[in-house]
Design a protein around this motif. Structure first.
Motif, PDB file in Angstrom:
ATOM      1  N   VAL A 221       0.842  -1.057  -0.142  1.00  0.00           N
ATOM      2  CA  VAL A 221       0.084  -0.045  -0.039  1.00  0.00           C
ATOM      3  C   VAL A 221       0.881   1.322   0.256  1.00  0.00           C
ATOM      4  O   VAL A 221       1.679   1.372   0.978  1.00  0.00           O
ATOM      5  N   ALA A 222       0.780   2.005  -1.085  1.00  0.00           N
ATOM      6  CA  ALA A 222       1.550   3.290  -1.132  1.00  0.00           C
ATOM      7  C   ALA A 222       0.379   4.362  -0.764  1.00  0.00           C
ATOM      8  O   ALA A 222      -0.937   4.586  -1.067  1.00  0.00           O
ATOM      9  N   VAL A 223       1.089   5.319   0.175  1.00  0.00           N
ATOM     10  CA  VAL A 223       0.048   6.393   0.817  1.00  0.00           C
ATOM     11  C   VAL A 223       1.008   7.652   0.717  1.00  0.00           C
ATOM     12  O   VAL A 223       2.156   7.847   0.995  1.00  0.00           O
ATOM     13  N   GLU A 224       0.192   8.571   0.053  1.00  0.00           N
ATOM     14  CA  GLU A 224       0.696   9.983   0.106  1.00  0.00           C
ATOM     15  C   GLU A 224      -0.014  10.702   1.178  1.00  0.00           C
ATOM     16  O   GLU A 224      -1.191  11.233   1.130  1.00  0.00           O
ATOM     17  N   CYS A 225       0.582  10.812   2.553  1.00  0.00           N
ATOM     18  CA  CYS A 225       0.004  11.344   3.662  1.00  0.00           C
ATOM     19  C   CYS A 225      -0.478  12.822   3.422  1.00  0.00           C
ATOM     20  O   CYS A 225       0.453  13.780   2.952  1.00  0.00           O
ATOM     21  N   ALA A 226      -1.743  13.168   3.723  1.00  0.00           N
ATOM     22  CA  ALA A 226      -2.303  14.527   3.547  1.00  0.00           C
ATOM     23  C   ALA A 226      -3.357  14.512   5.047  1.00  0.00           C
ATOM     24  O   ALA A 226      -4.150  13.850   5.334  1.00  0.00           O
ATOM     25  N   ALA A 227      -2.931  15.657   5.740  1.00  0.00           N
ATOM     26  CA  ALA A 227      -3.692  15.733   6.978  1.00  0.00           C
ATOM     27  C   ALA A 227      -5.067  16.429   6.762  1.00  0.00           C
ATOM     28  O   ALA A 227      -5.112  17.335   5.928  1.00  0.00           O
ATOM     29  N   ALA A 228      -6.211  16.016   7.475  1.00  0.00           N
ATOM     30  CA  ALA A 228      -7.347  16.855   7.522  1.00  0.00           C
ATOM     31  C   ALA A 228      -7.081  18.272   8.038  1.00  0.00           C
ATOM     32  O   ALA A 228      -6.408  18.307   8.977  1.00  0.00           O
ATOM     33  N   PRO A 229      -7.891  19.288   7.611  1.00  0.00           N
ATOM     34  CA  PRO A 229      -7.565  20.699   7.995  1.00  0.00           C
ATOM     35  C   PRO A 229      -7.847  20.799   9.754  1.00  0.00           C
ATOM     36  O   PRO A 229      -7.260  21.564  10.291  1.00  0.00           O
ATOM     37  N   ASP A 230      -8.692  20.041  10.167  1.00  0.00           N
ATOM     38  CA  ASP A 230      -9.210  20.235  11.672  1.00  0.00           C
ATOM     39  C   ASP A 230      -8.218  19.046  12.555  1.00  0.00           C
ATOM     40  O   ASP A 230      -8.650  19.078  13.637  1.00  0.00           O
ATOM     41  N   GLY A 231      -7.538  18.377  11.999  1.00  0.00           N
ATOM     42  CA  GLY A 231      -6.603  17.389  12.849  1.00  0.00           C
ATOM     43  C   GLY A 231      -5.607  18.099  13.704  1.00  0.00           C
ATOM     44  O   GLY A 231      -5.425  19.187  13.570  1.00  0.00           O
TER      45      GLY A 231
END
Length: 429
Positions: A221-231
């Motif tokens: 599994v390849a993941v390009e991490c992107a955080a949620a704005p409210d995280g």
């Protein structure tokens, strides 16, 4: 194809000639190099998992050696299995690169004197990067094969690329659920199945609306991490926000925690004792500094001990081992620490003596307190053993009418010391 039981082990015998480890890809026999094929043709015994052995079919005439399936559990069976075939030419199959989460490391650790000839194949990680156009050195590789999925949480940071070695067909969906829960729902995910084989395929989506059912069990599994704005943003250094922890008030607060970890000075592979765990924040952030670090936390309150485990799981360090009990008695039998933190119970009879005695030369001890009684004890130990005695004071800006003023938190007295060659419990150094 035969299966050998661990009970047939002959623990100390070993083959007379080198064991050849052959890396195999999803394309099986057609993808092997000439030297790898020759090694398998010459082998009298070929050992591997059922899947690996099946990859060599259909041409049994190409490699006619006896095919032996690894028993489970594998590691304790290795010495006996190889001893049972001593004197014969042995080939061991590996998935891709034998020394990338593979059988090569197991053989080297279990039988360090065993002569080996290694013929690697490109790893699934290398194949994935070639397919994705990613630079391997810029990716974080996380294996969840026989390891907790929660480890992914410690590697997830905005903009980072992760390659997750899957445990099976359900792993992609589990990765998506974890990323959603940890505030990384917008992350792009791509699943690469049967890399290098005739059945390879890729499919994708985002973690927050992952649409795909379980597919092939052989995937990465390849993941390009992107955080949620409210995280909640969690950095890579000690001093995580206090809100990152579930706690009942027994928590080493953020600024003091950062100073405490700096004094403990974790290095890769080192082990911490966190005595008087509270919410487990010191041990959690020790572990987050490097995946090779280890930690035990000792907490006498069962409810807090359970809370520590939950914090460790949520923050990506499920390897934290929680001991429910009262120190110093609960310290008996724990592995030798490289560092000890005492965050509570300092005045318990014999506690500091036990911690000091457990430390090897070069080990560090850090103790924090807010009470005068414990402070007096630390001053006495500082007089005997040296080190550094500091007082940490933190004030927070708070509203005062229409203005802003300072609210002082309770000052923390901290003693930090490194054990020298001339150190003795209760004695001058």
């Amino acid at each position: 194809m035969s299966v050998v039981s661990p009970s047939s082990a002959v623990p100390h015998a070993s083959p007379a000639e080198p064991v050849t480890i052959v890396g195999v890809g999803a394309d099986g026999w057609p993808g092997l190099t000439g030297p790898a094929r020759e090694a398998l043709r010459a082998a009298e015994v070929i050992i591997g998992s059922r899947r690996q052995l099946d990859l060599l079919l259909p041409p049994p005439q190409e490699c006619a050696g006896e095919r032996v399936v690894w028993p489970s559990p594998l590691r304790p069976a290795v010495p006996g299995l190889l001893a049972a075939h001593a004197g014969r030419r042995i080939a061991v199959l590996a998935s891709g690169d034998p020394y990338h989460y593979g059988i090569g490391r197991t053989l080297t650790e279990v039988l360090p004197q065993l002569p080996l000839r290694v013929l690697p194949h490109p790893s699934s990680v290398s194949l994935a990067c070639a397919r994705l156009g990613w630079a391997l050195e810029e990716c974080e590789v996380v294996s969840v094969v026989g390891r907790p999925l929660a480890r992914i949480a410690a590697a997830a940071h905005e903009g980072r690329r992760l390659l997750v070695l899957s445990a099976g067909a359900r792993t992609p969906g589990e990765v998506a659920a974890l990323l959603r829960e940890r505030g990384f729902g917008p992350s792009r995910m791509r699943v690469l199945e049967q890399l290098g084989g005739a059945q390879q395929r890729t499919y994708e989506g985002t973690a927050e609306d992952w649409p795909h059912p379980p597919g092939d069990p052989l995937n990465i599994v390849a993941v390009e991490c992107a955080a949620a704005p409210d995280g909640l943003r969690l950095g890579a250094v000690p001093g995580l926000p206090d809100a990152a922890y579930e706690h009942d008030g027994q928590l080493t607060k953020r600024h003091v925690r950062a100073a405490t970890l700096a004094a403990l000075a974790p290095a890769p592979g080192e082990l911490l004792w966190d005595v008087g765990g509270g919410a487990g924040s010191i041990a959690v952030e020790w572990l987050r500094t490097h995946p090779a670090c280890g930690a035990f936390t000792v907490e006498r309150n069962p409810e807090r001990a359970s809370r520590i485990s939950r914090n460790a799981e949520r923050l990506g360090v499920p390897s934290l081992r929680v001991v429910t009990g009262t120190a110093p008695g609960a310290l008996a039998g724990l592995p030798t620490p490289d560092a000890v933190f005492v965050g509570g119970g300092l005045t318990a009879p014999g506690l500091l003596d036990a911690c000091w005695a457990a430390l090897p030369v070069g080990g560090r001890l850090v103790a924090n307190t807010v009470t005068l009684e414990s402070e007096a004890l630390l001053v006495e130990w500082y007089r005997r053993c040296g080190g550094e005695l500091v007082r940490l004071s933190v004030a927070h800006g708070v509203p005062v009418g229409g203005f802003t003023g300072w609210r002082q938190a309770m000052p923390v007295t901290q003693w930090a010391v490194c054990k020298g060659t001339d150190s003795a419990v209760g004695g001058d150094t």
